[in-house]
Design an enzyme around this catalytic site. Structure first.
Site, PDB file in Angstrom:
ATOM      1  CG  HIS A 293       0.696   5.412   3.854  1.00 23.89           C
ATOM      2  ND1 HIS A 293      -0.008   5.375   5.037  1.00 23.89           N
ATOM      3  CD2 HIS A 293       1.437   4.293   3.901  1.00 23.89           C
ATOM      4  CE1 HIS A 293       0.384   4.162   5.688  1.00 23.89           C
ATOM      5  NE2 HIS A 293       1.202   3.621   5.063  1.00 23.89           N
TER       6      HIS A 293
ATOM      7  CG  HIS B 292      -0.286  -0.284   2.592  1.00 26.51           C
ATOM      8  ND1 HIS B 292       0.254  -1.245   2.951  1.00 26.51           N
ATOM      9  CD2 HIS B 292       0.033   0.695   3.534  1.00 26.51           C
ATOM     10  CE1 HIS B 292       0.707  -1.232   4.304  1.00 26.51           C
ATOM     11  NE2 HIS B 292       0.580   0.096   4.465  1.00 26.51           N
TER      12      HIS B 292
HETATM   13  P1  AMP Z   1       1.818   0.730   7.370  1.00 26.11           P
HETATM   14  O1  AMP Z   1       2.368   0.868   8.525  1.00 26.11           O
HETATM   15  O2  AMP Z   1       2.559   1.180   6.252  1.00 26.11           O
HETATM   16  O3  AMP Z   1       1.562  -0.890   7.042  1.00 26.11           O
HETATM   17  O4  AMP Z   1       0.400   1.525   7.395  1.00 26.11           O
HETATM   18  C1  AMP Z   1      -0.865   0.807   7.720  1.00 26.11           C
HETATM   19  C2  AMP Z   1      -1.931   1.826   7.462  1.00 26.11           C
HETATM   20  O5  AMP Z   1      -3.277   1.125   7.500  1.00 26.11           O
HETATM   21  C3  AMP Z   1      -1.966   2.532   8.870  1.00 26.11           C
HETATM   22  O6  AMP Z   1      -1.675   4.049   8.419  1.00 26.11           O
HETATM   23  C4  AMP Z   1      -3.574   2.478   9.604  1.00 26.11           C
HETATM   24  O7  AMP Z   1      -4.127   3.439   9.995  1.00 26.11           O
HETATM   25  C5  AMP Z   1      -4.220   1.859   8.123  1.00 26.11           C
HETATM   26  N1  AMP Z   1      -5.431   0.958   8.158  1.00 26.11           N
HETATM   27  C6  AMP Z   1      -5.396  -0.069   9.082  1.00 26.11           C
HETATM   28  N2  AMP Z   1      -6.453  -0.751   9.114  1.00 26.11           N
HETATM   29  C7  AMP Z   1      -7.305  -0.195   8.077  1.00 26.11           C
HETATM   30  C8  AMP Z   1      -8.646  -0.058   7.978  1.00 26.11           C
HETATM   31  N3  AMP Z   1      -9.638  -0.935   8.187  1.00 26.11           N
HETATM   32  N4  AMP Z   1      -9.115   1.053   7.016  1.00 26.11           N
HETATM   33  C9  AMP Z   1      -8.306   1.948   6.630  1.00 26.11           C
HETATM   34  N5  AMP Z   1      -6.920   2.052   7.113  1.00 26.11           N
HETATM   35  C10 AMP Z   1      -6.562   1.150   7.801  1.00 26.11           C
END
Ligand code: AMP
Length: 138
Positions: A101, A99
């Site tokens: 951001h 993913h």
């Molecule tokens: P990372 O640390 O790059 O893996 O970021 C994971 C991101 O996913 C974090 O910013 C979380 O806030 C986001 N996240 C986790 N669960 C959900 C969800 N159900 N819907 C939207 N974002 C999410």
């Protein structure tokens, strides 16, 4: 690969605030935003890290990302932003599904804070490293 929370979002098993969708890409708002407009862009292909992603999904992500950036800028009115993509738990990846951001930077206290412990490049070692990388990339 076991299904992640993003796999569940992609299958519709859990809800999200959808922002964009095409054949290979899906985007939605981060549930814990660092700033208003913090958006996540994921390939539908369930790759864990960027290096595991197919060329087709990578191309589709590359095409969608700037478009979604433009939409985030237009809607938030914030022109400065970071694009972040973490790979591996040690590199702050919490969800094992690729993913990107998009994180608007409206003010110094909002958005992404970045640690950048840079040191000057050793040019001899750098030349060797670059040569190895060129050889690996072919
Ligand atoms: P990372 O640390 O790059 O893996 O970021 C994971 C991101 O996913 C974090 O910013 C979380 O806030 C986001 N996240 C986790 N669960 C959900 C969800 N159900 N819907 C939207 N974002 C999410």
């Amino acid at each position: 690969m076991s299904e992640t929370i993003f796999g569940k979002i992609l299958s519709g098993a859990i809800p999200c605030h959808k922002v964009y969708e095409d054949e290979r890409v899906f985007a939605f708002l981060d549930i814990n935003p660092l700033s208003a407009g913090h958006t996540l862009i994921v390939p539908k292909e369930p790759a864990r890290t960027l290096d595991a992603l197919s060329d087709e999904s990578a191309a589709a992500l590359g095409r969608a990302l700037p478009r979604i950036c433009r939409a985030v800028i237009e809607v938030t009115g914030v022109k400065e932003y970071n694009v972040l993509e973490n790979n591996g738990a040690g590199a702050h990846q919490a969800v094992d599904h690729v993913h990107f951001h998009i994180i608007p930077k409206p003010s110094p206290g909002e958005g992404l804070g970045v640690g950048w412990p840079a040191r000057a490049l050793d040019h001899k070692a750098g030349a060797e490293l670059a040569a190895k990388l060129r050889a690996t990339l072919g």
